[in-house]
Design a protein around this motif. Structure first.
Motif, PDB file in Angstrom:
ATOM      1  N   ILE A  94       0.840  -1.197   0.000  1.00 46.21           N
ATOM      2  CA  ILE A  94       0.000   0.000   0.000  1.00 46.21           C
ATOM      3  C   ILE A  94       0.872   1.244   0.000  1.00 46.21           C
ATOM      4  O   ILE A  94       1.830   1.351   0.767  1.00 46.21           O
ATOM      5  CB  ILE A  94      -0.946   0.011   1.219  1.00 46.21           C
ATOM      6  N   THR A  95       0.548   2.175  -0.881  1.00 47.10           N
ATOM      7  CA  THR A  95       1.197   3.485  -0.906  1.00 47.10           C
ATOM      8  C   THR A  95       0.298   4.480  -0.194  1.00 47.10           C
ATOM      9  O   THR A  95      -0.901   4.569  -0.497  1.00 47.10           O
ATOM     10  CB  THR A  95       1.438   3.958  -2.350  1.00 47.10           C
ATOM     11  N   LEU A  96       0.845   5.209   0.747  1.00 52.09           N
ATOM     12  CA  LEU A  96       0.056   6.159   1.541  1.00 52.09           C
ATOM     13  C   LEU A  96       0.434   7.585   1.167  1.00 52.09           C
ATOM     14  O   LEU A  96       1.609   7.948   1.165  1.00 52.09           O
ATOM     15  CB  LEU A  96       0.308   5.920   3.029  1.00 52.09           C
ATOM     16  N   GLU A  97      -0.562   8.381   0.823  1.00 55.55           N
ATOM     17  CA  GLU A  97      -0.355   9.802   0.523  1.00 55.55           C
ATOM     18  C   GLU A  97      -1.099  10.617   1.578  1.00 55.55           C
ATOM     19  O   GLU A  97      -2.313  10.479   1.729  1.00 55.55           O
ATOM     20  CB  GLU A  97      -0.877  10.145  -0.876  1.00 55.55           C
ATOM     21  N   VAL A  98      -0.384  11.462   2.306  1.00 59.61           N
ATOM     22  CA  VAL A  98      -0.973  12.259   3.382  1.00 59.61           C
ATOM     23  C   VAL A  98      -0.752  13.731   3.109  1.00 59.61           C
ATOM     24  O   VAL A  98       0.383  14.161   2.863  1.00 59.61           O
ATOM     25  CB  VAL A  98      -0.349  11.899   4.751  1.00 59.61           C
ATOM     26  N   ARG A  99      -1.836  14.498   3.148  1.00 64.51           N
ATOM     27  CA  ARG A  99      -1.712  15.956   3.044  1.00 64.51           C
ATOM     28  C   ARG A  99      -2.148  16.576   4.365  1.00 64.51           C
ATOM     29  O   ARG A  99      -3.277  16.377   4.810  1.00 64.51           O
ATOM     30  CB  ARG A  99      -2.569  16.523   1.915  1.00 64.51           C
ATOM     31  N   GLY A 100      -1.251  17.307   4.982  1.00 63.26           N
ATOM     32  CA  GLY A 100      -1.577  18.003   6.220  1.00 63.26           C
ATOM     33  C   GLY A 100      -1.997  19.424   5.937  1.00 63.26           C
ATOM     34  O   GLY A 100      -1.232  20.193   5.352  1.00 63.26           O
ATOM     35  N   GLU A 101      -3.217  19.777   6.311  1.00 58.92           N
ATOM     36  CA  GLU A 101      -3.691  21.150   6.133  1.00 58.92           C
ATOM     37  C   GLU A 101      -4.828  21.420   7.104  1.00 58.92           C
ATOM     38  O   GLU A 101      -5.509  20.502   7.555  1.00 58.92           O
ATOM     39  CB  GLU A 101      -4.141  21.399   4.695  1.00 58.92           C
ATOM     40  N   ASP A 102      -5.022  22.696   7.416  1.00 54.29           N
ATOM     41  CA  ASP A 102      -6.019  23.069   8.411  1.00 54.29           C
ATOM     42  C   ASP A 102      -7.252  23.731   7.809  1.00 54.29           C
ATOM     43  O   ASP A 102      -8.128  24.184   8.539  1.00 54.29           O
ATOM     44  CB  ASP A 102      -5.385  23.999   9.453  1.00 54.29           C
ATOM     45  N   SER A 103      -7.312  23.816   6.479  1.00 57.21           N
ATOM     46  CA  SER A 103      -8.530  24.340   5.852  1.00 57.21           C
ATOM     47  C   SER A 103      -9.541  23.214   5.760  1.00 57.21           C
ATOM     48  O   SER A 103      -9.179  22.039   5.638  1.00 57.21           O
ATOM     49  CB  SER A 103      -8.221  24.900   4.463  1.00 57.21           C
ATOM     50  N   PHE A 104     -10.821  23.560   5.798  1.00 54.49           N
ATOM     51  CA  PHE A 104     -11.876  22.551   5.807  1.00 54.49           C
ATOM     52  C   PHE A 104     -12.442  22.399   4.406  1.00 54.49           C
ATOM     53  O   PHE A 104     -13.102  23.284   3.888  1.00 54.49           O
ATOM     54  CB  PHE A 104     -12.952  22.941   6.813  1.00 54.49           C
ATOM     55  N   ILE A 105     -12.136  21.253   3.804  1.00 55.61           N
ATOM     56  CA  ILE A 105     -12.492  21.014   2.414  1.00 55.61           C
ATOM     57  C   ILE A 105     -13.350  19.762   2.307  1.00 55.61           C
ATOM     58  O   ILE A 105     -13.456  18.976   3.248  1.00 55.61           O
ATOM     59  CB  ILE A 105     -11.229  20.849   1.546  1.00 55.61           C
ATOM     60  N   ASP A 106     -13.967  19.587   1.155  1.00 53.71           N
ATOM     61  CA  ASP A 106     -14.663  18.352   0.834  1.00 53.71           C
ATOM     62  C   ASP A 106     -13.597  17.358   0.389  1.00 53.71           C
ATOM     63  O   ASP A 106     -13.102  17.410  -0.745  1.00 53.71           O
ATOM     64  CB  ASP A 106     -15.680  18.597  -0.286  1.00 53.71           C
ATOM     65  N   VAL A 107     -13.207  16.458   1.280  1.00 56.05           N
ATOM     66  CA  VAL A 107     -12.065  15.587   0.987  1.00 56.05           C
ATOM     67  C   VAL A 107     -12.329  14.656  -0.192  1.00 56.05           C
ATOM     68  O   VAL A 107     -11.416  14.338  -0.953  1.00 56.05           O
ATOM     69  CB  VAL A 107     -11.641  14.773   2.234  1.00 56.05           C
ATOM     70  N   LEU A 108     -13.562  14.191  -0.340  1.00 57.57           N
ATOM     71  CA  LEU A 108     -13.870  13.283  -1.438  1.00 57.57           C
ATOM     72  C   LEU A 108     -13.795  14.010  -2.777  1.00 57.57           C
ATOM     73  O   LEU A 108     -13.241  13.499  -3.742  1.00 57.57           O
ATOM     74  CB  LEU A 108     -15.246  12.662  -1.245  1.00 57.57           C
ATOM     75  N   ALA A 109     -14.337  15.223  -2.823  1.00 52.58           N
ATOM     76  CA  ALA A 109     -14.282  16.006  -4.056  1.00 52.58           C
ATOM     77  C   ALA A 109     -12.844  16.352  -4.416  1.00 52.58           C
ATOM     78  O   ALA A 109     -12.507  16.496  -5.597  1.00 52.58           O
ATOM     79  CB  ALA A 109     -15.109  17.281  -3.903  1.00 52.58           C
ATOM     80  N   ALA A 110     -11.981  16.465  -3.408  1.00 47.74           N
ATOM     81  CA  ALA A 110     -10.576  16.794  -3.644  1.00 47.74           C
ATOM     82  C   ALA A 110      -9.736  15.565  -3.973  1.00 47.74           C
ATOM     83  O   ALA A 110      -8.523  15.670  -4.154  1.00 47.74           O
ATOM     84  CB  ALA A 110      -9.995  17.503  -2.424  1.00 47.74           C
ATOM     85  N   GLY A 111     -10.368  14.383  -4.042  1.00 48.18           N
ATOM     86  CA  GLY A 111      -9.659  13.191  -4.458  1.00 48.18           C
ATOM     87  C   GLY A 111      -9.077  12.350  -3.339  1.00 48.18           C
ATOM     88  O   GLY A 111      -8.304  11.426  -3.603  1.00 48.18           O
ATOM     89  N   PHE A 112      -9.449  12.640  -2.083  1.00 48.15           N
ATOM     90  CA  PHE A 112      -8.950  11.844  -0.964  1.00 48.15           C
ATOM     91  C   PHE A 112      -9.928  10.719  -0.641  1.00 48.15           C
ATOM     92  O   PHE A 112     -11.130  10.842  -0.842  1.00 48.15           O
ATOM     93  CB  PHE A 112      -8.747  12.733   0.270  1.00 48.15           C
ATOM     94  N   ASP A 113      -9.391   9.637  -0.100  1.00 50.11           N
ATOM     95  CA  ASP A 113     -10.231   8.512   0.288  1.00 50.11           C
ATOM     96  C   ASP A 113     -10.882   8.738   1.646  1.00 50.11           C
ATOM     97  O   ASP A 113     -11.977   8.235   1.914  1.00 50.11           O
ATOM     98  CB  ASP A 113      -9.404   7.222   0.350  1.00 50.11           C
TER      99      ASP A 113
END
Length: 297
Positions: free
Chosen positions: A123-142
């Motif tokens: 498994i490859t893990l991609e982590v983005r650390g940020e404090d803005s509140f976004i729609d994670v699914l729309a942004a392509g995150f699982d």
């Protein structure tokens, strides 16, 4: 046209959804030039323009919109079919994309993901650390990690990390020697402080709790930043009072570089949650991560 390369169709979908070759390339982990070449091949095979490109923007043509409308669910079905093959593997494979707050990325998450990656080498893990509140699914995150008050109602939430956290207030010994120690939150109004501004531009008031008493103040700022390391360094150097997650300050407090103040006005709050969309089939890497979190609580 049935022999059109699936990879080229996927490349078109990525660029069309992002409206940017660069953003699509970052999301896919390939070069923008590779996506551009895939689009050139696809348009040449179809004999129609799918995207209008300028140096400043990418827009989808009418033909492109029609194709995107049909391709999106079809490619989703292909991805689902491929992911279901994971159930026949000894160990799940694929990419898991997480969006997490900075405090999570800097504190309890590193050892957790270290153990997870050791257990699941494919498994490859991609982590983005940020404090803005976004729609994670729309942004392509699982999945995302957020605190309770920021959870969307249609999401499944699983506790992750500490069950309780707290905000603490501290200052350098040199600052307290020069300016004195505030004995009540309102005394802070006569001091200089180090404050955090979120990327959204918001700068939250400081909230203090003692029993049933809650106070919110807007302290005067000597320094305003959006980088926790800079804020802590400034506090250590004696430029003002800082109030933030206790997890951030533990090393400086342990070494005596900062001193806790107003300890009877510490604010406790529930720890964070891993959250993800409710759906019948969960991608294998996400399922593995959810199971891992539950087993290690």
């Amino acid at each position: 046209m049935s022999d059109l390369p699936l990879a080229d169709l996927d490349a078109f979908t990525a660029v069309a959804q992002e409206r940017s070759f660069r953003a699509a390339a970052l999301k896919r982990g390939v070069s923008a030039s590779a996506l551009s070449e895939a689009l050139r091949r696809l348009e040449q095979r179809l004999g129609v323009r799918l995207l209008n490109r300028t140096t400043r923007s990418v827009t989808v043509t009418e033909a492109g919109e029609r194709l995107l409308e049909r391709l999106t669910p079809a490619l989703g079905d292909v991805a689902l079919a491929l992911d279901q093959i994971n159930s026949f593997r000894e160990s799940p494979a694929g990419t898991l994309r997480l969006n997490v707050p900075t405090v999570v990325a800097m504190t309890f998450l590193p050892p957790l993901i270290g153990a997870f990656l050791k257990k699941y080498p494919d498994i490859t893990l991609e982590v983005r650390g940020e404090d803005s509140f976004i729609d994670v699914l729309a942004a392509g995150f699982d999945a995302g990690i957020r605190y309770d008050e920021r959870l969307e109602r249609d999401m499944i939430a699983v506790p992750i990390g500490p069950g309780e956290q707290r905000y603490v207030t501290a200052a350098a010994p040199s600052y307290l020697a020069d300016q004195g120690e505030p004995l009540h939150p309102n005394d802070i109004l006569d001091h200089t402080c180090i404050r955090h501004r979120f990327l959204s531009g918001a700068m939250s008031p400081w909230e203090f709790e003692r029993g049933d008493e809650v106070l919110r103040i807007t302290p005067p700022a000597r320094l305003i930043a959006n980088t926790v390391e800079l804020e802590i360094r400034a506090a250590i150097d004696g430029f003002g009072i800082i109030r933030t997650f206790e997890d951030f300050l533990v090393p400086a407090l342990a070494e005596g570089k900062l001193v806790p103040i107003l300890e009877d006005w510490v604010s406790f709050f529930p720890g964070p949650f891993l959250y993800y969309a409710s759906r019948r089939h969960m991608p294998a890497p996400l399922r593995a991560f959810v199971d891992f979190i539950k087993q290690n609580r």
